[in-house]
Design a protein around this motif. Structure first.
Motif, PDB file in Angstrom:
ATOM      1  N   GLY A  83      50.908   1.332 -91.943  1.00 25.93           N
ATOM      2  CA  GLY A  83      51.640   1.282 -90.679  1.00 25.93           C
ATOM      3  C   GLY A  83      53.039   1.814 -90.743  1.00 25.93           C
ATOM      4  O   GLY A  83      53.824   1.632 -89.794  1.00 25.93           O
ATOM      5  N   ARG A  84      53.401   2.484 -91.822  1.00 26.19           N
ATOM      6  CA  ARG A  84      54.773   2.989 -91.964  1.00 26.19           C
ATOM      7  C   ARG A  84      55.123   3.993 -90.868  1.00 26.19           C
ATOM      8  O   ARG A  84      56.259   4.029 -90.386  1.00 26.19           O
ATOM      9  CB  ARG A  84      54.911   3.635 -93.337  1.00 26.19           C
ATOM     10  CG  ARG A  84      56.233   4.356 -93.548  1.00 26.19           C
ATOM     11  CD  ARG A  84      56.254   5.084 -94.872  1.00 26.19           C
ATOM     12  NE  ARG A  84      57.429   5.929 -95.021  1.00 26.19           N
ATOM     13  CZ  ARG A  84      57.627   6.802 -96.015  1.00 26.19           C
ATOM     14  NH1 ARG A  84      56.677   6.913 -96.971  1.00 26.19           N
ATOM     15  NH2 ARG A  84      58.717   7.514 -96.086  1.00 26.19           N
ATOM     16  N   PHE A  85      54.157   4.823 -90.450  1.00 23.91           N
ATOM     17  CA  PHE A  85      54.435   5.868 -89.467  1.00 23.91           C
ATOM     18  C   PHE A  85      53.964   5.499 -88.061  1.00 23.91           C
ATOM     19  O   PHE A  85      54.000   6.326 -87.161  1.00 23.91           O
ATOM     20  CB  PHE A  85      53.759   7.175 -89.898  1.00 23.91           C
ATOM     21  CG  PHE A  85      54.196   7.644 -91.251  1.00 23.91           C
ATOM     22  CD1 PHE A  85      55.441   8.235 -91.422  1.00 23.91           C
ATOM     23  CD2 PHE A  85      53.383   7.483 -92.364  1.00 23.91           C
ATOM     24  CE1 PHE A  85      55.855   8.661 -92.664  1.00 23.91           C
ATOM     25  CE2 PHE A  85      53.794   7.918 -93.608  1.00 23.91           C
ATOM     26  CZ  PHE A  85      55.031   8.507 -93.774  1.00 23.91           C
ATOM     27  N   ASN A 112      46.059   8.617 -97.591  1.00 26.73           N
ATOM     28  CA  ASN A 112      45.877   7.743 -96.434  1.00 26.73           C
ATOM     29  C   ASN A 112      46.564   6.394 -96.572  1.00 26.73           C
ATOM     30  O   ASN A 112      46.777   5.681 -95.590  1.00 26.73           O
ATOM     31  CB  ASN A 112      44.384   7.520 -96.164  1.00 26.73           C
ATOM     32  CG  ASN A 112      43.740   8.737 -95.533  1.00 26.73           C
ATOM     33  OD1 ASN A 112      44.414   9.546 -94.915  1.00 26.73           O
ATOM     34  ND2 ASN A 112      42.435   8.869 -95.697  1.00 26.73           N
ATOM     35  N   SER A 113      46.924   6.033 -97.784  1.00 30.89           N
ATOM     36  CA  SER A 113      47.552   4.716 -97.989  1.00 30.89           C
ATOM     37  C   SER A 113      48.869   4.609 -97.231  1.00 30.89           C
ATOM     38  O   SER A 113      49.211   3.550 -96.690  1.00 30.89           O
ATOM     39  CB  SER A 113      47.771   4.461 -99.474  1.00 30.89           C
ATOM     40  OG  SER A 113      48.599   5.472-100.030  1.00 30.89           O
ATOM     41  N   HIS A 115      63.291   9.300 -88.257  1.00 28.52           N
ATOM     42  CA  HIS A 115      62.671   8.025 -88.566  1.00 28.52           C
ATOM     43  C   HIS A 115      61.204   8.260 -88.915  1.00 28.52           C
ATOM     44  O   HIS A 115      60.590   9.240 -88.502  1.00 28.52           O
ATOM     45  CB  HIS A 115      62.784   7.080 -87.371  1.00 28.52           C
ATOM     46  CG  HIS A 115      64.200   6.768 -86.999  1.00 28.52           C
ATOM     47  ND1 HIS A 115      65.034   6.016 -87.804  1.00 28.52           N
ATOM     48  CD2 HIS A 115      64.942   7.113 -85.907  1.00 28.52           C
ATOM     49  CE1 HIS A 115      66.214   5.899 -87.233  1.00 28.52           C
ATOM     50  NE2 HIS A 115      66.188   6.567 -86.077  1.00 28.52           N
ATOM     51  N   ASP A 116      60.635   7.333 -89.658  1.00 31.63           N
ATOM     52  CA  ASP A 116      59.228   7.496 -90.076  1.00 31.63           C
ATOM     53  C   ASP A 116      58.291   7.615 -88.886  1.00 31.63           C
ATOM     54  O   ASP A 116      57.332   8.389 -88.917  1.00 31.63           O
ATOM     55  CB  ASP A 116      58.817   6.307 -90.950  1.00 31.63           C
ATOM     56  CG  ASP A 116      59.481   6.338 -92.323  1.00 31.63           C
ATOM     57  OD1 ASP A 116      59.984   7.428 -92.696  1.00 31.63           O
ATOM     58  OD2 ASP A 116      59.485   5.295 -93.006  1.00 31.63           O
ATOM     59  N   ASP A 117      58.570   6.857 -87.821  1.00 35.19           N
ATOM     60  CA  ASP A 117      57.670   6.895 -86.674  1.00 35.19           C
ATOM     61  C   ASP A 117      57.822   8.175 -85.839  1.00 35.19           C
ATOM     62  O   ASP A 117      57.151   8.336 -84.821  1.00 35.19           O
ATOM     63  CB  ASP A 117      57.857   5.666 -85.785  1.00 35.19           C
ATOM     64  CG  ASP A 117      59.294   5.523 -85.298  1.00 35.19           C
ATOM     65  OD1 ASP A 117      60.132   6.413 -85.596  1.00 35.19           O
ATOM     66  OD2 ASP A 117      59.574   4.530 -84.606  1.00 35.19           O
ATOM     67  N   GLN A 118      58.749   9.069 -86.272  1.00 33.52           N
ATOM     68  CA  GLN A 118      58.920  10.356 -85.599  1.00 33.52           C
ATOM     69  C   GLN A 118      58.190  11.494 -86.329  1.00 33.52           C
ATOM     70  O   GLN A 118      58.312  12.657 -85.945  1.00 33.52           O
ATOM     71  CB  GLN A 118      60.411  10.701 -85.470  1.00 33.52           C
ATOM     72  CG  GLN A 118      61.176   9.776 -84.545  1.00 33.52           C
ATOM     73  CD  GLN A 118      62.656  10.117 -84.495  1.00 33.52           C
ATOM     74  OE1 GLN A 118      63.232  10.602 -85.489  1.00 33.52           O
ATOM     75  NE2 GLN A 118      63.286   9.848 -83.353  1.00 33.52           N
ATOM     76  N   ASP A 137      45.472   4.321 -86.868  1.00 32.33           N
ATOM     77  CA  ASP A 137      44.426   5.127 -86.247  1.00 32.33           C
ATOM     78  C   ASP A 137      44.995   6.201 -85.319  1.00 32.33           C
ATOM     79  O   ASP A 137      44.530   7.345 -85.298  1.00 32.33           O
ATOM     80  CB  ASP A 137      43.463   4.230 -85.456  1.00 32.33           C
ATOM     81  CG  ASP A 137      42.657   3.321 -86.380  1.00 32.33           C
ATOM     82  OD1 ASP A 137      42.542   3.658 -87.583  1.00 32.33           O
ATOM     83  OD2 ASP A 137      42.148   2.293 -85.903  1.00 32.33           O
ATOM     84  N   ILE A 138      46.028   5.826 -84.570  1.00 31.74           N
ATOM     85  CA  ILE A 138      46.625   6.781 -83.638  1.00 31.74           C
ATOM     86  C   ILE A 138      47.335   7.897 -84.387  1.00 31.74           C
ATOM     87  O   ILE A 138      47.184   9.086 -84.074  1.00 31.74           O
ATOM     88  CB  ILE A 138      47.589   6.054 -82.677  1.00 31.74           C
ATOM     89  CG1 ILE A 138      46.827   5.064 -81.808  1.00 31.74           C
ATOM     90  CG2 ILE A 138      48.357   7.052 -81.834  1.00 31.74           C
ATOM     91  CD1 ILE A 138      47.711   4.248 -80.883  1.00 31.74           C
ATOM     92  N   VAL A 139      48.114   7.539 -85.401  1.00 32.90           N
ATOM     93  CA  VAL A 139      48.847   8.541 -86.188  1.00 32.90           C
ATOM     94  C   VAL A 139      47.868   9.474 -86.906  1.00 32.90           C
ATOM     95  O   VAL A 139      48.059  10.697 -86.949  1.00 32.90           O
ATOM     96  CB  VAL A 139      49.788   7.844 -87.199  1.00 32.90           C
ATOM     97  CG1 VAL A 139      50.415   8.877 -88.129  1.00 32.90           C
ATOM     98  CG2 VAL A 139      50.871   7.063 -86.465  1.00 32.90           C
ATOM     99  N   PHE A 140      46.808   8.895 -87.453  1.00 28.97           N
ATOM    100  CA  PHE A 140      45.803   9.703 -88.162  1.00 28.97           C
ATOM    101  C   PHE A 140      45.170  10.737 -87.219  1.00 28.97           C
ATOM    102  O   PHE A 140      45.034  11.913 -87.561  1.00 28.97           O
ATOM    103  CB  PHE A 140      44.733   8.784 -88.741  1.00 28.97           C
ATOM    104  CG  PHE A 140      43.660   9.504 -89.499  1.00 28.97           C
ATOM    105  CD1 PHE A 140      43.892   9.991 -90.782  1.00 28.97           C
ATOM    106  CD2 PHE A 140      42.409   9.718 -88.922  1.00 28.97           C
ATOM    107  CE1 PHE A 140      42.901  10.666 -91.481  1.00 28.97           C
ATOM    108  CE2 PHE A 140      41.409  10.383 -89.616  1.00 28.97           C
ATOM    109  CZ  PHE A 140      41.652  10.869 -90.897  1.00 28.97           C
ATOM    110  N   ALA A 141      44.808  10.298 -86.011  1.00 29.12           N
ATOM    111  CA  ALA A 141      44.197  11.223 -85.056  1.00 29.12           C
ATOM    112  C   ALA A 141      45.179  12.318 -84.644  1.00 29.12           C
ATOM    113  O   ALA A 141      44.800  13.494 -84.514  1.00 29.12           O
ATOM    114  CB  ALA A 141      43.704  10.454 -83.831  1.00 29.12           C
TER     115      ALA A 141
END
Length: 778
Positions: free
Chosen positions: A145-147, A139-140, A108-111, A151-155
């Motif tokens: 918010g797809r993943f 960054n788009s 899944h994308d959030d994984q 901010d959390i995913v980027f860090a």
């Protein structure tokens, strides 16, 4: 989306794993949490992938179906061949899974962050960098918010990419790819600095960069001469390390993990990658700190370059630099070589007389038999020493042959030697140890006014020998193997008296790769000879004279010469002649004393008559007379009993302060522009007195002087001897700065700024006065 992973790799197992192994691997991986800097979302995504892999492989039916697909994908042939099939869906795969034959799984994308974290744990650092940079560059896809929370995913992605750079750099480091390792580490550091995140990780990266620096220096300097830019980068890194450490023998830290001993061995190792000109520039700069080690290495560079290029002016500079070392260490053999190459044979002979390197001296004497002086042996020794111990440490001279005959035949050398002004034997600052320990007894060393091969030196000046005379000595020298070099090594500078050196293991590669992820402790010198090993040097700026290198009766297999082994003093005729001349001088002195006594009596008689005449006229007092009381003296007169008691009593801390201050003042006067040595007799005795009187005489002969600034930081200890109440010891902290002048011109290379050191003074009480007999830097 699909990622280039399979369930077996996620759990870290082979396809043949049993059910029990699957269960154990899943439990272990679940308990091994990632770094605490990761977010809860990243840790949860990682656990989801672990659970999913275990759920599929722990079910027999699902595992059988998965294995069939997995094996078909792994061993499948080209797509255009019969019987091949592909289960990949490129439209849904990541950019790196375009290879249809690489196993992959759907996530899944959030994984995404969890998958990157697992790839990092599996050592797929380059794959992590490729995937992570793809999403950081776009960054788009993160911001929508797809993943997950942007901010959390980027860090989390920043952290994963930075850690991949760190681990990749360490891996390349282990493989000996030092510059590649530096590039990987610097990439991770730059990313963290740009985003201002994870200071702890940034500190780890910086620590590794510091520890990697010595390896980079050696790798860059070992490149061919044509790699100018890279070699210049290596020198820049080296200068940064030296600046941070405070010099070659500095005690500050450059964060490399190298202690003083390790760093000195590192310097010795890299010398073979530098040319003579590069070493001259580098070490002359370092000598100005000041640094005894750098001064010694600069002398080597000047000697090598001056001889190889037939430029005696460089050799003369080396000789002047030895002046400073000569006041603290026995470098007379090097001074003798310099004097020889400058055609100053009398100075060379006198330097040999002061040297305590008995094995080379024995070799020189053995090869000078039949000659009126030691010139043939010294020529042979110098040629072999330059060939075997000097030239090999310079990349441009290592293969060059040494020939004194060709050197003295050079027209440029001949012209320089003929124009070189006459210098008295004392003009070059020969200064050595004041005594030699023989069977525990100290005997005074022959000074400059004593004898060289039975001929007195020091009472006259001899012009430099011509190149022709030296050529004849070179041509007539016997060709035998030279004695082992026993000249002062860099390791002995500042540690006067130290006899031990640590052998350095041989290594044929530029550096020894570290056995772990810690660098530099494995760096060793390429040269395995003990005499080339480097030890820490504590330069004595307070001016204590050098402690002689104590030797037992047998040193290196050679018997230490007894006094009767030394050349005899030929002074019979001079003594008788002096006795004949002393009689008229004595009569003349007695006559002067008689006249002085008669004049004194006449003056006193006249004074008595005048006083009697004034008394007859009565007293006449002038105004503003001093208030003098008749019942007590004008100044305090010490009680003779108290004085005797203080002279015989223990040394106090206040008296110790006075002793040290008196010595520093006497030293400044003796080596200052006036070369006033009178005060030395009031504070020094035995070998220390002879040593510093000789040093002052040498400076005066070479038209050089020093201007000192002294201060006493503290008197740390005052101890009386338990055996002899007339012996004591002072431990003091002393600071000294000196400006060295030659021919009235300041010489920055021999001058130095203030530096605090601890000195131990050994005292003896004579005639009620404490005198310094010996000094030692702690």
């Amino acid at each position: 989306m699909r990622i280039p992973l399979d369930y077996y790799r996620i759990l870290g197992l082979p396809i043949q794993a049993t059910a029990e192994q699957l269960q154990q691997a899943h439990r272990d991986r679940a308990l091994q949490l990632p770094r605490r800097e990761y977010s809860e979302a990243a840790i949860a995504a990682r656990k989801q992938l672990l659970d999913e892999a275990y759920a599929v492989l722990s079910d027999p039916d699902q595992r059988q179906a998965y294995d069939a697909n997995f094996l078909a994908k792994t061993y499948e042939l080209e797509p255009d061949r019969p019987g091949t099939s592909s289960t990949t869906t490129p439209a849904e795969s990541t950019d790196t899974s375009s290879d249809p034959y690489t196993p992959s799984v759907d996530i899944h994308d959030d994984q995404l962050v969890g998958a990157l974290l697992i790839l990092l744990e599996l050592g797929e650092y380059e794959l992590v960098l490729k995937l992570g940079r793809t999403y950081l560059g776009n960054n788009s896809s993160l911001k929508n918010g797809r993943f997950g929370e942007p901010d959390i995913v980027f860090a989390d992605i920043i952290l994963t990419v930075a850690l991949a750079c760190l681990e990749l750099g360490r891996e390349q480091w282990q493989q000996g790819q030092y510059e590649n390792a530096a590039e990987s580490l610097e990439a991770g550091q730059e990313l963290l600095l740009r985003e201002g995140l994870f200071a702890t990780v940034r500190g780890e990266v910086q620590t590794d960069l510091y520890k990697l620096r010595p390896y980079r220096v050696l790798e860059l300097l070992a490149l061919p001469e044509e790699s100018t830019t890279e070699r210049r980068q290596g020198l820049r890194l080296l200068r940064e390390m030296l600046q941070e450490r405070g010099g070659i023998d500095g005690t500050s830290t450059d964060q490399s993990g190298l202690n003083v001993d390790d760093f000195l061995r590192f310097i010795q190792q890299l010398r073979s990658y530098l040319s003579a000109a590069e070493q001259q520039t580098l070490f002359e700069e370092e000598a100005r700190r000041p640094s005894a080690v750098a001064t010694y290495l600069a002398v080597y560079a000047l000697l090598a370059q001056g001889f190889a290029q037939c430029e005696p002016a460089l050799i003369r500079r080396a000789k002047l630099m030895l002046v400073r070392l000569g006041s603290r260490q026995d470098v007379h053999l090097e001074q003798a070589v310099c004097a020889l190459l400058l055609g100053q044979t009398e100075e060379a002979s006198r330097a040999l007389e002061l040297s305590h390197d008995y094995e080379p001296l024995a070799f020189i004497r053995e090869n000078s038999q039949g000659s009126p002086d030691l010139l043939p042996g010294l020529c042979l020794y110098s040629e072999r020493w330059l060939q075997e111990e000097v030239f090999p440490h310079f990349r441009d001279l290592a293969q060059q042959q040494v020939s004194l005959k060709d050197y003295f035949a050079n027209e440029q050398v001949q012209a320089y030697l003929e124009e070189l002004p006459n210098e008295s034997p004392n003009s070059n600052g020969w200064a050595g140890s004041s005594k030699v320990e023989t069977n525990g007894q100290s005997s005074s060393t022959r000074n400059a006014g004593q004898f060289s091969n039975g001929r007195e030196v020091g009472s006259y000046s001899q012009p430099p020998a011509t190149a022709t005379r030296l050529q004849q000595s070179v041509e007539s020298e016997p060709r035998v193997a030279p004695a082992t070099r026993a000249v002062t090594t860099v390791s002995q500078l500042g540690q006067v008296g130290a006899e031990h050196t640590t052998p350095v293991p041989s290594n044929s590669v530029p550096v020894t790769p570290p056995s772990s992820q810690r660098p530099a402790s494995g760096i060793v010198a390429r040269d395995g000879n003990a005499h080339n090993s480097l030890r820490p040097a504590a330069l004595d700026h307070s001016g204590p004279p050098p402690r002689e290198r104590s030797r037992s009766q047998v040193a290196n297999g050679l018997r230490v010469p007894e006094p009767e082994d030394l050349p005899p003093r030929r002074g019979g005729e001079a003594t008788s002649t002096s006795a004949k001349k002393s009689k008229p001088i004595l009569l003349f002195v007695l006559g002067l004393l008689g006249l002085a006594a008669l004049g004194y009596l006449t003056t006193k008689a006249f004074g008595w008559a005048t006083s009697a005449l004034q008394d007859s006229r009565g007293p006449k007092l002038e105004a503003n007379q001093p208030m003098i009381s008749l019942d007590r003296p004008l100044i305090a007169v010490p009680d003779p009993e108290d004085t005797a008691q203080a002279a015989a009593g223990p040394l106090t801390k206040e008296a110790a302060q006075t002793v040290v201050q008196t010595w520093l003042s006497a030293k400044a006067a003796a080596l200052g522009p006036n070369h006033a040595t009178t005060q030395l007799n009031q504070i020094l005795t035995d070998g220390a007195l002879a040593q510093w009187q000789q040093q002052a005489e040498d400076d005066k002969g070479s038209n050089s002087h020093r201007e000192y600034r002294h201060s006493i930081g503290s008197i740390d200890a005052v101890e009386m001897s338990d055996v002899d109440p007339n012996q004591a010891r002072i431990d003091a902290e002393v600071s000294e700065a000196a400006a060295f002048y030659v021919n009235g011109q300041l010489d920055p290379s021999l001058s130095y700024t203030s530096e605090s050191i601890r000195v131990r003074y050994t005292l003896v009480r004579r005639d009620g006065r404490w005198l310094i007999r010996e000094m030692d830097v702690q």
